[in-house]
Design a protein around this motif. Structure first.
Motif, PDB file in Angstrom:
ATOM      1  N   LEU A 120     -60.126   2.232   5.086  1.00 21.87           N
ATOM      2  CA  LEU A 120     -59.326   3.222   5.820  1.00 21.87           C
ATOM      3  C   LEU A 120     -59.204   2.837   7.292  1.00 21.87           C
ATOM      4  O   LEU A 120     -59.245   3.667   8.192  1.00 21.87           O
ATOM      5  N   SER A 121     -59.034   1.539   7.522  1.00 26.28           N
ATOM      6  CA  SER A 121     -59.033   0.992   8.875  1.00 26.28           C
ATOM      7  C   SER A 121     -57.621   0.889   9.445  1.00 26.28           C
ATOM      8  O   SER A 121     -56.801   0.095   8.960  1.00 26.28           O
ATOM      9  N   VAL A 122     -57.372   1.664  10.474  1.00 25.28           N
ATOM     10  CA  VAL A 122     -56.081   1.606  11.157  1.00 25.28           C
ATOM     11  C   VAL A 122     -55.932   0.271  11.882  1.00 25.28           C
ATOM     12  O   VAL A 122     -54.843  -0.308  11.905  1.00 25.28           O
ATOM     13  N   SER A 123     -57.016  -0.245  12.440  1.00 26.41           N
ATOM     14  CA  SER A 123     -56.949  -1.527  13.148  1.00 26.41           C
ATOM     15  C   SER A 123     -56.522  -2.650  12.197  1.00 26.41           C
ATOM     16  O   SER A 123     -55.697  -3.492  12.558  1.00 26.41           O
ATOM     17  N   HIS A 124     -57.043  -2.652  10.986  1.00 30.35           N
ATOM     18  CA  HIS A 124     -56.662  -3.678  10.012  1.00 30.35           C
ATOM     19  C   HIS A 124     -55.231  -3.470   9.519  1.00 30.35           C
ATOM     20  O   HIS A 124     -54.521  -4.442   9.260  1.00 30.35           O
ATOM     21  N   LEU A 125     -54.822  -2.221   9.391  1.00 27.78           N
ATOM     22  CA  LEU A 125     -53.449  -1.937   8.967  1.00 27.78           C
ATOM     23  C   LEU A 125     -52.450  -2.424  10.018  1.00 27.78           C
ATOM     24  O   LEU A 125     -51.411  -3.001   9.675  1.00 27.78           O
ATOM     25  N   ILE A 126     -52.771  -2.230  11.292  1.00 26.44           N
ATOM     26  CA  ILE A 126     -51.900  -2.706  12.370  1.00 26.44           C
ATOM     27  C   ILE A 126     -51.823  -4.233  12.364  1.00 26.44           C
ATOM     28  O   ILE A 126     -50.738  -4.814  12.456  1.00 26.44           O
ATOM     29  N   LEU A 127     -52.977  -4.890  12.222  1.00 23.72           N
ATOM     30  CA  LEU A 127     -52.974  -6.354  12.165  1.00 23.72           C
ATOM     31  C   LEU A 127     -52.234  -6.845  10.921  1.00 23.72           C
ATOM     32  O   LEU A 127     -51.526  -7.854  10.975  1.00 23.72           O
ATOM     33  N   LEU A 128     -52.368  -6.129   9.821  1.00 26.02           N
ATOM     34  CA  LEU A 128     -51.652  -6.491   8.597  1.00 26.02           C
ATOM     35  C   LEU A 128     -50.136  -6.411   8.803  1.00 26.02           C
ATOM     36  O   LEU A 128     -49.397  -7.281   8.335  1.00 26.02           O
ATOM     37  N   ALA A 129     -49.678  -5.394   9.525  1.00 26.37           N
ATOM     38  CA  ALA A 129     -48.244  -5.285   9.830  1.00 26.37           C
ATOM     39  C   ALA A 129     -47.794  -6.486  10.668  1.00 26.37           C
ATOM     40  O   ALA A 129     -46.741  -7.079  10.401  1.00 26.37           O
ATOM     41  N   ALA A 130     -48.598  -6.856  11.659  1.00 27.07           N
ATOM     42  CA  ALA A 130     -48.275  -8.035  12.472  1.00 27.07           C
ATOM     43  C   ALA A 130     -48.274  -9.295  11.607  1.00 27.07           C
ATOM     44  O   ALA A 130     -47.407 -10.164  11.753  1.00 27.07           O
ATOM     45  N   ALA A 131     -49.238  -9.396  10.689  1.00 29.06           N
ATOM     46  CA  ALA A 131     -49.312 -10.553   9.787  1.00 29.06           C
ATOM     47  C   ALA A 131     -48.080 -10.620   8.894  1.00 29.06           C
ATOM     48  O   ALA A 131     -47.557 -11.711   8.623  1.00 29.06           O
ATOM     49  N   PHE A 132     -47.593  -9.466   8.445  1.00 23.21           N
ATOM     50  CA  PHE A 132     -46.381  -9.443   7.618  1.00 23.21           C
ATOM     51  C   PHE A 132     -45.209 -10.047   8.388  1.00 23.21           C
ATOM     52  O   PHE A 132     -44.479 -10.886   7.856  1.00 23.21           O
ATOM     53  N   PHE A 133     -45.025  -9.630   9.645  1.00 21.33           N
ATOM     54  CA  PHE A 133     -43.925 -10.178  10.445  1.00 21.33           C
ATOM     55  C   PHE A 133     -44.124 -11.671  10.704  1.00 21.33           C
ATOM     56  O   PHE A 133     -43.167 -12.447  10.675  1.00 21.33           O
ATOM     57  N   PHE A 134     -45.372 -12.085  10.920  1.00 21.48           N
ATOM     58  CA  PHE A 134     -45.658 -13.504  11.103  1.00 21.48           C
ATOM     59  C   PHE A 134     -45.304 -14.294   9.842  1.00 21.48           C
ATOM     60  O   PHE A 134     -44.628 -15.329   9.910  1.00 21.48           O
ATOM     61  N   PHE A 135     -45.775 -13.838   8.676  1.00 20.99           N
ATOM     62  CA  PHE A 135     -45.488 -14.549   7.431  1.00 20.99           C
ATOM     63  C   PHE A 135     -43.993 -14.560   7.124  1.00 20.99           C
ATOM     64  O   PHE A 135     -43.480 -15.534   6.572  1.00 20.99           O
ATOM     65  N   ASN A 136     -43.315 -13.501   7.468  1.00 18.48           N
ATOM     66  CA  ASN A 136     -41.869 -13.458   7.267  1.00 18.48           C
ATOM     67  C   ASN A 136     -41.194 -14.530   8.122  1.00 18.48           C
ATOM     68  O   ASN A 136     -40.294 -15.237   7.651  1.00 18.48           O
ATOM     69  N   TYR A 137     -41.645 -14.679   9.364  1.00 18.31           N
ATOM     70  CA  TYR A 137     -41.112 -15.713  10.247  1.00 18.31           C
ATOM     71  C   TYR A 137     -41.450 -17.103   9.715  1.00 18.31           C
ATOM     72  O   TYR A 137     -40.582 -17.987   9.630  1.00 18.31           O
ATOM     73  N   LYS A 138     -42.721 -17.294   9.339  1.00  8.93           N
ATOM     74  CA  LYS A 138     -43.168 -18.598   8.838  1.00  8.93           C
ATOM     75  C   LYS A 138     -42.409 -18.975   7.565  1.00  8.93           C
ATOM     76  O   LYS A 138     -41.980 -20.120   7.401  1.00  8.93           O
ATOM     77  N   ALA A 139     -42.228 -18.011   6.674  1.00  9.45           N
ATOM     78  CA  ALA A 139     -41.481 -18.268   5.438  1.00  9.45           C
ATOM     79  C   ALA A 139     -40.037 -18.642   5.752  1.00  9.45           C
ATOM     80  O   ALA A 139     -39.462 -19.520   5.101  1.00  9.45           O
ATOM     81  N   GLY A 140     -39.455 -18.006   6.768  1.00  8.01           N
ATOM     82  CA  GLY A 140     -38.085 -18.340   7.166  1.00  8.01           C
ATOM     83  C   GLY A 140     -37.970 -19.784   7.641  1.00  8.01           C
ATOM     84  O   GLY A 140     -37.014 -20.491   7.290  1.00  8.01           O
ATOM     85  N   LYS A 141     -38.945 -20.223   8.447  1.00 11.99           N
ATOM     86  CA  LYS A 141     -38.945 -21.624   8.891  1.00 11.99           C
ATOM     87  C   LYS A 141     -39.077 -22.567   7.688  1.00 11.99           C
ATOM     88  O   LYS A 141     -38.354 -23.549   7.575  1.00 11.99           O
ATOM     89  N   GLU A 142     -40.006 -22.231   6.811  1.00  8.27           N
ATOM     90  CA  GLU A 142     -40.234 -23.056   5.624  1.00  8.27           C
ATOM     91  C   GLU A 142     -38.979 -23.113   4.756  1.00  8.27           C
ATOM     92  O   GLU A 142     -38.609 -24.174   4.253  1.00  8.27           O
ATOM     93  N   GLU A 143     -38.322 -21.984   4.601  1.00  9.93           N
ATOM     94  CA  GLU A 143     -37.123 -21.948   3.768  1.00  9.93           C
ATOM     95  C   GLU A 143     -35.986 -22.761   4.368  1.00  9.93           C
ATOM     96  O   GLU A 143     -35.188 -23.348   3.637  1.00  9.93           O
ATOM     97  N   GLY A 144     -35.922 -22.815   5.691  1.00 10.55           N
ATOM     98  CA  GLY A 144     -34.925 -23.674   6.332  1.00 10.55           C
ATOM     99  C   GLY A 144     -35.160 -25.136   5.978  1.00 10.55           C
ATOM    100  O   GLY A 144     -34.227 -25.871   5.632  1.00 10.55           O
ATOM    101  N   TRP A 145     -36.419 -25.559   6.060  1.00 10.77           N
ATOM    102  CA  TRP A 145     -36.762 -26.946   5.717  1.00 10.77           C
ATOM    103  C   TRP A 145     -36.543 -27.215   4.227  1.00 10.77           C
ATOM    104  O   TRP A 145     -36.077 -28.292   3.844  1.00 10.77           O
ATOM    105  N   LEU A 146     -36.892 -26.241   3.380  1.00  8.26           N
ATOM    106  CA  LEU A 146     -36.701 -26.417   1.940  1.00  8.26           C
ATOM    107  C   LEU A 146     -35.215 -26.511   1.592  1.00  8.26           C
ATOM    108  O   LEU A 146     -34.828 -27.295   0.712  1.00  8.26           O
ATOM    109  N   THR A 147     -34.384 -25.752   2.268  1.00 10.71           N
ATOM    110  CA  THR A 147     -32.942 -25.795   2.006  1.00 10.71           C
ATOM    111  C   THR A 147     -32.354 -27.141   2.414  1.00 10.71           C
ATOM    112  O   THR A 147     -31.477 -27.674   1.729  1.00 10.71           O
ATOM    113  N   GLU A 148     -32.860 -27.717   3.519  1.00 11.71           N
ATOM    114  CA  GLU A 148     -32.416 -29.055   3.918  1.00 11.71           C
ATOM    115  C   GLU A 148     -32.768 -30.090   2.857  1.00 11.71           C
ATOM    116  O   GLU A 148     -31.975 -30.964   2.539  1.00 11.71           O
TER     117      GLU A 148
END
Length: 168
Positions: A120-148
């Motif tokens: 029930l950790s709000v601090s972990h939930l906030i970091l998890l939200a930040a991690a989601f945005f990070f992984f979304n960005y990282k996946a976008g970069k990876e997908e650009g390279w994969l599409t090439e």
């Protein structure tokens, strides 16, 4: 090659996403050492939801292991810590990759969600939200390279969701 000498780019310039791996590792370390913060720490709530939270943790942990294990297994010789595809890669669209495009990222997010709910950790939930945005960005970069490298990736990404089967 430059004048007969092989030129390498320093890792911090991130030609293959090295800095993204460093950030991902940092997020993981922070998640592990981050103190649990429950602003409305209610012992009664914790007591009455203990079993539900434990079941959620077990389901998320199992799901994370399955996603991560199958993701690594299906990639086999193409697994790399970097988001940049290896030179000999082929586009994997079978197994767990027929359900989600990034099961290794999904596994970390699901595991983090399970821990945030269990504690029930709000601090972990906030970091998890930040991690989601990070992984979304990282996946976008990876997908650009994969599409090439694999032009058929564009069609694959229209059929298969990024992190959560049939949803996102």
């Amino acid at each position: 090659m430059n004048n007969g000498k092989h030129q390498t780019t320093p890792w911090w310039q991130g030609k293959k996403g090295e800095y993204l791996v460093a950030i991902q590792f940092l997020i993981l370390i922070i998640f592990i050492v981050l103190p649990v913060w429950n602003p409305g720490d209610d012992a009664l709530l914790k007591q009455h939801t203990g079993l539900i939270r434990l079941i959620t943790l077990a389901l998320c942990g199992t799901t994370a292991l399955v996603l991560g294990g199958l993701g690594s297994h299906n990639l086999k010789k193409y697994v790399t810590p970097l988001p940049y595809p290896v030179d000999h890669s082929e586009l994997v669209q079978t197994g767990i990759y027929s359900l989600v495009r990034h099961p290794l990222y999904s596994s970390q997010l699901v595991a983090g969600f399970g821990w945030a709910v269990y504690t029930l950790s709000v601090s972990h939930l906030i970091l998890l939200a930040a991690a989601f945005f990070f992984f979304n960005y990282k996946a976008g970069k990876e997908e650009g390279w994969l599409t090439e490298r694999h032009p058929e990736y564009r069609e694959y990404s229209k059929r298969v969701r990024k992190f959560i089967p049939w949803i996102y």
